[in-house]
Design an enzyme around this catalytic site. Structure first.
Site, PDB file in Angstrom:
ATOM      1  N   GLU A 167       0.811  -1.228   0.000  1.00  0.00           N
ATOM      2  CA  GLU A 167       0.000   0.000   0.000  1.00  0.00           C
ATOM      3  C   GLU A 167       0.836   1.266   0.000  1.00  0.00           C
ATOM      4  OE1 GLU A 167      -2.782  -0.034   3.262  1.00  0.00           O
ATOM      5  OE2 GLU A 167      -4.240  -1.122   2.059  1.00  0.00           O
ATOM      6  N   GLU A 172      -6.920  -7.483  -0.238  1.00  0.00           N
ATOM      7  CA  GLU A 172      -7.408  -7.385   1.150  1.00  0.00           C
ATOM      8  C   GLU A 172      -8.873  -7.001   1.169  1.00  0.00           C
ATOM      9  OE1 GLU A 172      -5.119  -4.963   3.880  1.00  0.00           O
ATOM     10  OE2 GLU A 172      -3.227  -5.643   2.990  1.00  0.00           O
TER      11      GLU A 172
HETATM   12  C1  GAL Z   1      -4.172  -2.282   5.283  1.00  0.00           C
HETATM   13  C2  GAL Z   1      -2.817  -2.942   5.394  1.00  0.00           C
HETATM   14  C3  GAL Z   1      -2.904  -4.201   6.252  1.00  0.00           C
HETATM   15  C4  GAL Z   1      -3.667  -3.934   7.503  1.00  0.00           C
HETATM   16  C5  GAL Z   1      -5.029  -3.394   7.156  1.00  0.00           C
HETATM   17  C6  GAL Z   1      -5.884  -3.068   8.345  1.00  0.00           C
HETATM   18  O1  GAL Z   1      -4.012  -0.948   4.975  1.00  0.00           O
HETATM   19  O2  GAL Z   1      -2.316  -3.258   4.128  1.00  0.00           O
HETATM   20  O3  GAL Z   1      -1.606  -4.637   6.519  1.00  0.00           O
HETATM   21  O4  GAL Z   1      -2.951  -3.020   8.261  1.00  0.00           O
HETATM   22  O5  GAL Z   1      -4.890  -2.209   6.454  1.00  0.00           O
HETATM   23  O6  GAL Z   1      -6.113  -4.183   9.096  1.00  0.00           O
END
Ligand code: GAL
Length: 845
Positions: free
Chosen positions: A183, A252
């Protein structure tokens, strides 16, 4: 069976076994999808971070993921976990990455290895080792030679390790995908043009490692070819990659959210997770990863932050303790089945998207032999009836219906067929012998942690030091200690009130005056600063001011997050109410001590000779180490330690840290909604529980860390607590609940493309006890008609069949599982012309 048949069966079985351990060699991609050995794949992936459980738990977690319909397990690689000191690597136990990847392979699943090595992940310092910060001239995550050299070295180390074990798909292993960075696009702005060249360099560096499988960068719109830029978020249906040659991938999909100390408990309704996933596949996506599928536990001091809690449950489909979370797990499993059945059509073509009205959308994947349709109602308020291909369909608000033959609705994201399982923690007596004198707590011993400086390595410096630069995160604790002389004629003594004022960057602090705790302060997630103003009593002559500053997980996110400091950077002042006199102590010569005496003495291990058990057990006493021994709770259910009664500190079982505890940090009273409406866009603040309650009272103790008897529990308590109140609990299932209406689609398993008309099938209510040796022992509630309420508080409606309870009892009691048709054929018709439903609550023993 004839011999030829037998041979065929044996061959099929053998191929099956091979297929589960050996993987194909060639992973590529095109505009539609990842191609594995030339075949476009629609993949369902889930995150399980290996350090957040134990190697003993891994096979079961992976099997439950496979049973839930996953094809891929995703994990980050945690740099600071593997290289605690520069050049000294550790890949043992929970750090055994190779063992984890092999365990996934053994289950026949693929791996997505997100090396980072910056990972964010609510992990201490985002995964960076602290020593990195001290390399001369280093600037993190930008075009900086010292940083790039270290990043490359570690990334190459991991890639080499995987290669040596032949774990890449190109070598016959399970790894089909790797990620570099994480990110960066979200935070790149302030890094300017060196940030842009860093992205290019990262891409080139990754590619040069020659893994033979594609690399991705998430949230990186400018990811250079051939790196695939992927999406992270609660929804990614609107995302398009930066080239028409790349597939639409979602790395994600947040299944819930993380808990912080001082925060309430976030959750995300299953209907909304399913909606987001179905929308993604509807709009051309072919790879989706649940972050997290199993969140687990932040053991030790691994949490990021500041203030990330020890539990990393995440409301994931597998809960912190490794049990499936129902109905979320089952509802998504049903969705995965339908998606997988449609895999070929989804891979074959782009969807044709048409509007069916305001907020109503159809997407059709049509090949010569197949037609798959997704019908969405993205409106948040009203259900709608649409006509599609000449048939009429009811589309509940905020839902997607999937029609694997463009005709029959086999799945709707808002209609859950899986039964809910209501978990409960059952308190356990820890000693078989109920003799009170032997119960947990009577065999406590303790050691006082000295207030102020007690170690030989203390040092003195003028002014106030930033904490992380001073401790290098070797401990949460840094003492700031000062001795001052107060003369009789100074305003701080003459009976009027004197205040101590302390400004700290965080994350928490305890102020001791002349050896006594005078006050404490703490920050919170989102603002770690502490500003303390407390009345103090000074004496004539020498006074000691001992400030214990503490961190609760280092920052893991944001531009330049690595430079966010902590500790008492001042000012520190004494203020007298009389005449407004102040004495600024900030630039005095302070004495510093990194860490605790008890840490130096290895008290967490429990075997020191200094443990005191002669006199009365001190209670509510700051800075106390406690120790006891206990027998493991019986049975095989997961174990939690209930730390209610304690203040704040860290706990160890048989020398293993189960994490920081802080049951006195209470969630705000507002912002919760126990029955959150799944309709409408979800965000991290939308659905929370446990307002006004401790953020975390229960702490996971992995079974594999316990012996049947003679276990050692050590606590370090900062503020003061009463260990006599502690108890152990095991996680059990209290009830099974399901509520299915006549308008629910029949179970996904009943669908086959051959079945003439699915509309003749009826919905089914299914119950199944979670453990193999259990049967349904009682039906607490059953109603067919118009029941309402939710699990645990179902009520009969105006209309209810008199037969419901006896039918359900007869079908279910004594069986491990049961299925009941939700239809007037089973129950009679208690109210003609009304859509009826069946609600059941049962228990298993
Ligand atoms: C995203 C990140 C993850 C985790 C998630 C929140 O921005 O890539 O590693 O931090 O947010 O749980």
């Amino acid at each position: 069976m004839r011999t030829t048949e037998l041979v065929i069966v044996v061959v099929v079985l053998a191929v099956g076994v091979l297929a589960s351990t050996s993987f194909s060699a060639n992973v590529t991609y095109d505009h539609r999808a990842l191609l594995i050995d030339g075949k476009r794949r629609v993949l369902v992936s889930g995150s399980i971070h290996y350090p957040r459980s134990t190697p003993e738990m891994w096979p079961d977690l992976i099997q439950k993921s496979k049973d839930g319909g996953l094809d891929v397990i995703e994990t980050y690689v945690f740099w600071n976990f593997h290289e605690p000191s520069r050049g000294q690597y550790d890949f043992e136990g929970r750090k055994d990455l190779v063992r984890f990847v092999k365990a996934v392979a053994e289950a026949g699943l693929y791996v997505h290895l997100r090396i980072g090595p910056y990972v964010c992940a609510e992990w201490n310092y985002g995964g960076f080792p602290l020593w990195l910060h001290f390399i001369p001239g280093i600037q993190f995550r930008t075009d900086n030679e010292p940083f790039k050299a270290e990043m490359k070295r570690f990334t190459a180390k991991i890639v080499d390790m995987m290669k040596q074990e032949k774990l890449y798909a190109s070598q016959g292993g399970p790894i089909i995908l790797s990620q570099i960075e994480n990110e960066y696009g979200n935070v790149a702005g302030p890094y300017g043009s060196p940030g842009k060249s860093y992205v290019k360099w990262s891409a080139g560096m990754a590619l040069s490692l020659d893994t033979g499988v594609p690399w991705v960068m998430c949230q990186q719109g400018d990811a250079p070819d051939p790196i695939i830029n992927t999406c992270n978020g609660f929804y990614c249906d609107q995302f398009t990659p930066n080239s028409n040659n790349k597939p639409k991938m979602w790395t994600e999909n947040w299944t819930g959210w993380f808990l912080s100390f001082g925060g309430s408990l976030p959750y995300r309704p299953p209907e909304d997770v399913a909606f987001a996933v179905a929308r993604f596949y509807q709009r051309g996506g072919t790879f989706q990863n649940y972050y997290m599928y199993h969140g687990g536990t932040n053991f030790g001091r691994t949490t990021g932050g500041p203030f990330i809690a020890t539990s990393y449950d995440y409301d994931a489909p597998i809960d912190e303790y490794g049990l499936i979370r129902q109905p979320k797990w089952g509802h998504l499993k049903d969705l995965h089945k339908v998606i997988k059945q449609a895999e070929e059509a989804l891979g074959a073509t782009d969807p044709t998207i048409t509007s069916l009205g305001s907020n109503l959308e159809a997407a059709v994947y049509k090949t010569e032999t197949r037609c798959v349709a997704f019908l969405a109602n993205v409106g948040t308020k009203s259900d709608a009836t649409v006509t599609f291909n000449g048939n009429s369909y009811n589309l509940p608000a905020w839902s997607v219906s999937i029609l694997p033959d463009c005709k029959n609705v086999v799945y709707n994201t808002a209609k859950i067929n899986s039964a809910a399982m209501i978990p409960s923690f059952v308190r356990q007596s820890l000693i078989d012998d109920v003799d009170a004198s032997k119960s947990l707590g009577s065999v406590w011993s303790w050691i006082n942690e000295p207030v102020g400086i007690s170690k030989d390595n203390a040092f003195t410096k003028p002014g106030l030091l930033e904490q992380i630069n001073t401790t290098a995160d070797k401990s949460d604790y840094l003492w700031y200690s000062l001795s001052i002389d107060v003369k009789g004629d100074e305003p701080f003594l003459d009976g009027s009130q004197t205040d101590l004022h302390v400004e700290s960057l965080g994350h928490g602090l305890h102020a001791f005056i002349n050896g006594k705790l005078a006050g404490s302060g703490k920050g919170r997630n989102g603002n770690s600063k502490v500003s303390l103003e407390i009345p103090v009593t000074l004496v004539s002559g020498k006074n000691t001011i001992d400030l214990l500053s503490l961190t609760v997980g280092l920052q893991n996110y944001g531009s330049f997050f690595d430079k966010v400091g902590a500790g008492i950077t001042g000012p520190v002042k004494l203020k007298s109410a009389k005449g407004g006199a102040t004495l600024d102590l900030s630039s005095q010569r302070w004495t510093y001590q990194i860490g605790l005496k008890g840490e130096e003495l290895d008290l967490p291990i429990g075997d020191s000779s200094q443990w005191n058990s002669q006199s009365t057990l001190p209670k509510n006493k700051p800075l106390t180490w406690y120790k006891t021994s206990f027998d493991a709770p019986g049975g095989s259910s997961p174990v939690a330690l209930d730390l209610t009664g304690m203040g704040k500190g860290e706990a160890w079982v048989n020398g293993q840290s189960i994490g920081r505890y802080w049951p006195t940090y209470i969630a705000p009273n507002s912002g919760c909604n126990d029955n959150c409406n799944y309709r409408g866009a979800f965000d991290a603040d939308k659905c929370h529980k446990n307002c006004g309650k401790p953020s975390q009272e229960l702490y996971h103790v992995p079974r594999s860390w316990l012996r049947p008897s003679g276990n050692t529990l050590v606590l370090f308590e900062e503020i003061g607590g009463d260990p006599m109140q502690l108890s152990f609990a095991t996680r059990e299932i209290e009830s099974l609940c399901s509520h299915i209406s006549e308008s629910h689609p029949p179970p996904v398993d009943m669908w086959s493309s051959e079945s003439k008309s699915r509309r003749q099938l009826t919905p089914v209510l299914s119950l199944e006890c979670p453990s193999p040796n259990q049967v349904i022992s009682s039906i607490k509630f059953a109603s067919f008609g118009t029941p309402h309420g939710s699990c645990g508080s179902f009520n009969h409606g105006k209309c209810s069949s008199a037969r419901a309870l006896s039918v359900v009892q007869k079908t279910c009691i004594g069986s491990k599982s049961c299925n009941i048709g939700v239809s007037i054929n089973t129950f009679g018709d208690p109210c003609k012309g009304v859509t009826k439903s069946l609600a059941v609550e049962a228990s298993c023993t």
